[in-house]
Write an enzyme that holds these catalytic residues in place. Structure first.
Site, PDB file in Angstrom:
ATOM      1  N   THR A  90       0.628  -1.083  -0.078  1.00 31.82           N
ATOM      2  CA  THR A  90       0.239   0.160   0.039  1.00 31.82           C
ATOM      3  C   THR A  90       0.963   1.226  -0.274  1.00 31.82           C
ATOM      4  OG1 THR A  90      -1.917  -1.324   1.145  1.00 31.82           O
ATOM      5  CG2 THR A  90      -1.859   1.124   1.266  1.00 31.82           C
ATOM      6  N   TRP A  96       2.157   1.478  -3.201  1.00 32.23           N
ATOM      7  CA  TRP A  96       1.389   2.031  -4.405  1.00 32.23           C
ATOM      8  C   TRP A  96       1.252   3.457  -4.459  1.00 32.23           C
ATOM      9  CZ3 TRP A  96      -3.181   4.727  -4.296  1.00 32.23           C
ATOM     10  CH2 TRP A  96      -4.130   4.482  -5.208  1.00 32.23           C
ATOM     11  N   HIS A  97       1.458   4.191  -3.475  1.00 30.23           N
ATOM     12  CA  HIS A  97       1.258   5.478  -3.398  1.00 30.23           C
ATOM     13  C   HIS A  97       2.663   6.465  -3.781  1.00 30.23           C
ATOM     14  CE1 HIS A  97      -2.263   4.532  -0.574  1.00 30.23           C
ATOM     15  NE2 HIS A  97      -2.747   6.021  -1.065  1.00 30.23           N
ATOM     16  N   GLY A  98       3.598   5.724  -3.527  1.00 30.86           N
ATOM     17  CA  GLY A  98       5.015   6.355  -4.084  1.00 30.86           C
ATOM     18  C   GLY A  98       5.998   5.250  -3.693  1.00 30.86           C
ATOM     19  N   PHE A 153      -0.642  10.095  -7.589  1.00 32.54           N
ATOM     20  CA  PHE A 153      -0.583   8.802  -7.207  1.00 32.54           C
ATOM     21  C   PHE A 153      -0.810   7.972  -8.429  1.00 32.54           C
ATOM     22  CE2 PHE A 153      -1.476  10.745  -3.318  1.00 32.54           C
ATOM     23  CZ  PHE A 153      -0.286  10.717  -2.654  1.00 32.54           C
TER      24      PHE A 153
END
Length: 483
Positions: A336, A339-341, A483
């Site tokens: 997670t 996934w955001h960066g 994102f």
């Protein structure tokens, strides 16, 4: 992410696209989108026969994406085309009467592996590359449309859905402009029926329009205004703010991010409903949660359910004992964060949230459930602290900010200890409004009265207040665009 201006002027069917759309057409909360792109699209869409509306949706979505990031249109089309062919071949193997079941399953696994390697590889390349070298741009919406393609391939492999045999159908699912840039992450099984019969009855169109206006108000009148305080704090410098202002900044950023992303989600869902797509819920009053785990069941629900169905449960979920459960949770929250960066602060953020989720499962989760008042206070303290990690990308700056939040660690004296009085007097009414609209009774009242004339009058006032604000302020893209 910087939005680029489309070079040149394109003429399509007699329309000068330069007069219809601009680089701001990607931003729902822009005058260009609200008064140019969306009305023109809806007129063309509803003048088109139903069987051709998927084509209109697909082409309109690609044109809109091209107005913002023309250099990545080929990437989007290539990923869409490849996933369409993989799904189509997987379907052909499933239905083939000439293949033994064992060979059929083997071929399907190969197709699925090819899809996963391609989709995850492309996403990882841009995410990690952007974190290592800022010159490598991150394609807008890549996290969202990649996850849609992965879920589609997984569901086809499992036999949960049938692969789409129409490129226009699959392309409109992946690229549909309401959800292309920042979600929600709609599953193919939810979208397929709507895509086959695009269009809606007037009552459903009206409900979608209501959501569009509410989302616009949340973004423009709350999120953007609350964001001014966070911008002021960054301008002052974290080392120069007082502890009370640091906490005020953390609370304000939390509300800003919520109303920004919730606003986008409501607008995206509303536009989808206006063209016949189903309603999809992405938030469920997260700041009324009783724990960090509960918060993340309510926040960005389509992403949470995606990780649950395609990562957590396939890894065994909670069915293989406590050690495996803890391992699965660690993997989910690590992914997670990624996934955001790809930068360190996002990894640290994912790990921190995962640690609190694990601690609640092991130790005090049941206790929080029995003490409602304390549990809400707990959420309103812990969640803003995690959002600070999310917001501050520089680790040295993050250390300074936490030093201000918890001054007993000591990072020097505050230059202006009375700064809280100035900024609280400027923003207290926005904070109060933000907290007010987090209370479930407000949305419950509106849902009950949404068809009454006074509710519609309130929405009309809200819309023109937002438009007035847009005409007097620079366009501010949605925070989840990066994102």
């Amino acid at each position: 992410m910087q939005v680029n201006v489309m070079s040149g002027v394109e003429i399509v069917a007699g329309f000068d696209l330069g007069n219809i759309v601009s680089q701001n057409s990607l931003v729902f909360s822009s005058l260009e989108f609200l008064f140019r792109f969306l009305p023109v699209f809806l007129v063309i869409f509803y003048l088109t026969p139903v069987k051709y509306r998927k084509i209109v949706l697909f082409i309109g979505s690609i044109l809109m994406y091209a107005c913002g990031e023309p250099q990545f249109v080929f990437l989007l089309l290539a990923c869409t085309g490849l996933n369409f062919l993989i799904g189509k071949n997987m379907r052909a193997d499933i239905e083939s009467p000439f293949l033994h079941s064992r060979w059929r399953d083997k071929k399907r696994r190969k197709w699925l592996l090819l899809a996963l390697i391609t989709d995850v590889g492309v996403l990882a390349f841009f995410k990690i590359g952007n974190a290592v070298d800022s010159n490598i741009l991150l394609p807008l919406g890549i996290s969202f449309y990649t996850f849609k393609m992965i879920s589609y391939q997984m569901d086809v492999f499992r036999g949960k859905v049938e692969a789409d045999t129409s490129f226009w159908g699959f392309g409109s699912y992946v690229c549909m402009f309401p959800q292309l840039t920042s979600g929600p992450i709609m599953r193919y099984e939810d979208a397929s029926e709507g895509l086959e019969h695009l269009g809606c009855i007037p009552e459903r169109f009206e409900d979608g329009l209501r959501l569009l206006v509410i989302g616009l108000g949340a973004k423009v009148l709350l999120a953007d205004r609350l964001g001014l305080l966070w911008n002021d704090i960054q301008t002052i410098g974290f080392e120069s703010i007082s502890t009370p202002l640091a906490w005020l900044g953390a609370f304000t950023y939390s509300l800003q991010l919520y109303f920004d992303f919730e606003g986008y989600s409501l607008m995206a869902v509303g536009i989808g409903m206006m063209i016949g797509l189903p309603y999809i819920k992405n938030f469920n009053q997260p700041y009324m949660a009783s724990s960090v785990s509960d918060f993340w069941r309510r926040w960005h629900m389509t992403l949470g359910s995606w990780f649950r169905d395609y990562v957590y449960i396939p890894m065994g979920g909670n069915r293989k004992g406590l050690p495996r459960l803890l391992f699965n949770l660690c993997i989910v929250w690590l992914l997670t964060g990624l996934w955001h960066g790809g930068s360190v602060n996002f990894l640290l953020w994912g790990i921190t949230v995962g640690v609190f989720v694990i601690l609640e499962k092991l130790f005090y989760g049941e206790w929080l459930g029995r003490h409602k008042v304390f549990s809400h206070i707990y959420v309103w303290i812990i969640i803003p602290l995690t959002w600070v990690i999310f917001a501050v990308t520089s680790l040295p700056d993050l250390g300074i900010y936490f030093g201000r939040l918890f001054p007993f660690f000591g990072i020097g004296e505050t230059l202006n200890p009375q700064d809280i009085l100035k900024y609280f007097s400027m923003y207290w009414w926005l904070l109060l409004a933000g907290i007010f609209f987090c209370v479930p009774v407000v949305s419950a009242w509106f849902n009950k009265h949404r068809k009454r004339w006074y509710a519609n009058a309130l929405l009309l006032v809200l819309f023109w207040m937002a438009v007035y604000q847009l005409t007097n302020a620079a366009n501010n893209p949605f925070m989840y665009f990066r994102f």
